[in-house]
Design a protein around this motif. Sequence first.
Motif, PDB file in Angstrom:
ATOM      1  N   ASN A   1      -7.007  43.263  26.266  1.00  0.00           N
ATOM      2  CA  ASN A   1      -8.016  42.322  26.744  1.00  0.00           C
ATOM      3  C   ASN A   1      -8.672  41.516  25.646  1.00  0.00           C
ATOM      4  O   ASN A   1      -9.424  40.589  25.922  1.00  0.00           O
ATOM      5  CB  ASN A   1      -9.092  43.076  27.533  1.00  0.00           C
TER       6      ASN A   1
ATOM      7  N   MET B   1     -10.901  41.454  33.337  1.00  0.00           N
ATOM      8  CA  MET B   1      -9.531  41.454  32.835  1.00  0.00           C
ATOM      9  C   MET B   1      -8.821  42.747  33.223  1.00  0.00           C
ATOM     10  O   MET B   1      -7.645  42.752  33.579  1.00  0.00           O
ATOM     11  CB  MET B   1      -9.542  41.337  31.313  1.00  0.00           C
TER      12      MET B   1
ATOM     13  N   GLN C   1      -5.480  42.942  35.611  1.00  0.00           N
ATOM     14  CA  GLN C   1      -4.363  43.121  34.702  1.00  0.00           C
ATOM     15  C   GLN C   1      -2.989  42.918  35.323  1.00  0.00           C
ATOM     16  O   GLN C   1      -2.094  42.340  34.730  1.00  0.00           O
ATOM     17  CB  GLN C   1      -4.424  44.508  34.083  1.00  0.00           C
TER      18      GLN C   1
END
Lengths: 507, 307
Positions: A393, B35, B39
């Motif tokens: 991330n 996020m 994913q």
Amino acid sequence: MKQTLTAMAIALAALTAGQPSTAQAEGKLIVSSPQDPGSWDPIDTFLVNWASLATNVFEGLTYRGPDMKLVPGLATSWEVLDDGLRIRFSLREGVTFHNGEPFDAEAVKFTFDRLLGNEGAKGPQQANYSAIDSVEIIDAHTVDFHLSQPDAVLLTKLAGYGAMIVPPRYITEMGDDVFNIRPVGTGPFRMTSYEPKIGVKLEAFEDYWGGAPELSELEYRFITEPATALAELQSGGVDLVIPPTIPVGMIPTIEAADNLELVTTAGPTVTALRFDTSRGITADADVRKALIMAVDRETIVNTVLGGQASVIASFQGERSFGYDPEMKPLPYDPEAAKDLLKKAGVAPGASVEINTRGNDATFNEVAQAVAAYLSMVGVNATIKPYETNVLLNDIIPQGKTGEMFQQSWGGWTFDFDNTAYAMYHTGQKWNPYDSDPKLDEMLETQRPLADPAERERLLQEIAAYAADRALEMPLYNLNAIYAINKRVKNFEPAPDSRLKLNHVSVE
Amino acid sequence: MAAFLLKRLAQAVFVVMVVTLIVSVAVRMTGDPAMMIAQGATDITEADLERIREGLGLNEPFLSQYLATLSGLFTWDFGRSFLGGTPVSTLIGNALPATLLLAFTSLLVSIILSIPLGIRAAIRRGKWEDQLIRILSLVGLSFPNFWLATMLVLLFSITLQWLPPSGMNGIASFVMPAVTMGVILTATNVRLVRTAMLDVMQSQYIMVARAKGLSERTVLYKHALRNCAIPLITFLGLQFGGLLGGIVVVERVFNWPGMGSLAFDAVAGRDYPVLQSVIMILSTLIVLVNLLVDIAYGLIDPRIRTE
């Protein structure tokens, strides 16, 4: 003496017969799953662990089983119309949800209105179905999907996750919160209890349109630690351990146990070491090719991975749509690699940094092997692991990696577009370094193609083009590894972990 | 006494606030939950991520997010898990009793074992029994608990099939986790009891008791043990805090559905509300127990109050 022995044998037999060989009752199967998805609503999650259970509870209009072929699910047939901008589905009749509610066109419309509306906006699934403009009811058992643009993967997407058909009356009356924990679908099993972080119990849905399942009860226990899951399997506490739990290192233990069996199949996940193509020695395509040729991937697969993987030539496995069996990986040729490096002006002792996911013990061994091979052609590789989420991330999306970084990827759709677009298109989150207008164009051209053969050919071209530019060091396609107790019968391993267990039985 | 209590209470509140603040800030530096959630999505755009963040309340100012967490302690409403949306209070409502039960059982195991062993070692000071107990306690202290846990599972679950290897289901499932945690506590406590006992045995009132001709038994259990109970209880109070902190590994290995497992999953999933709440509740508990110990001290020994 002989009599005594016989008596002892009988006594022993009686003793052992009294002890159940496993802890379960007849007709009950216990599955170890690594994670509680937290919600059973199809639009809330992307987790494989959701799908591994929920495939038994919910169904989509299409269905894709362990053989990966797309077949009718809740729709009996479909027609692609208007150059791919409209799809007409005929719905299965006589199907009911677990609460008795009928399945019909109303339910299909409700499902997609919900997915594409406010409720779906809170979850990750909406983005996947953005091609759907609206769903129109034609009659009680026919619906039309109107698309804003053709989506070649849509029919596959309808077989999973957000597209699972949900009951309108139940959700309207009970609310989303109740639906999250007490889901109702049309699948072969009905959920009877859910304890967050502990497990889920299901029972056979006798009115299932495909016939009542063989098992009367099904239980999923959430066990995170692989060693703990294996201990439960060995001691009979669970019957089936699903991927990605079993690390390669545990395989010998399972193979050595009399009552256990390993069932594997090529999985969706492929692993590569991708290159920073923007700077350093890896900015040169010839250097990248040299690095690929310096590494004996076949040996790594056979030793470090115990043969539970296959070497890949592009960033996809053999089951992926777009896979080209003719395409061969660059050969292992350290001498040629040295020549290439020399020609490119890379002096011996040049260094590269490899970033890995810190909690992936297996891959860290692979990375060490890669580093050892690279050192043999005069390149010093250092391995720098990151905590997985930090790597995924932060480090990769922001282009803060070393010259090489681990990328494991596998979409459940098994369509190379899923990987290629995310990895190669300019500006994508997973492509922080490279920008190639030609590649962008190829990627965009294949998307709306309605003709599968033509799209497949283009995907294969994309794979060849990416390989020619050596955008990554393709490593391997890992198997989906299941461990089962031998008392489980008719078990067929699903490559994507989506297990529909209605034909499985236990002894 | 009121001033002392007030001061201690203010300190306790301060500690909980600092701990939760550090955790809240630190966890936000390690990655974006949106996020994480997205994913597996293909074609996820920044607008999609923004939509998810909005839904999770991540666009609110940090301070109001932090205050919302803190207020949960009083309203028992800690928001919802980012992963699936289960109310955090439900998760904690299930996990906290499991952890406390395990912690108390372990403490109990260690008390039952360490008091007789410690006394024995003290009254047999220098003899072989004392040596043996001291060596054993050293061995106990040196075991990493995950190793001990694995060995127990190997023997009692896999080889003998007597005990379930994981989960919280019936008394049998308590044995291995409680023993794993209990062994290290016992090892520490044995040494503590031994030292305390030796101290007390040398004091004048014991000599007086002996001189009065009381039986050794009476001297030991009526006079000596009572007096060494004070430091022991204090120490057990402190140990309880450490126990809650060290429970993560044991809960992971035995798949115990407690606060440790919850915290572990929350870290892995960037599940801010769950992680913050777990840390806040555990630190509040630890601070509370310490506070109780301090108060007990103050009650027993007036000198501490005036310091």
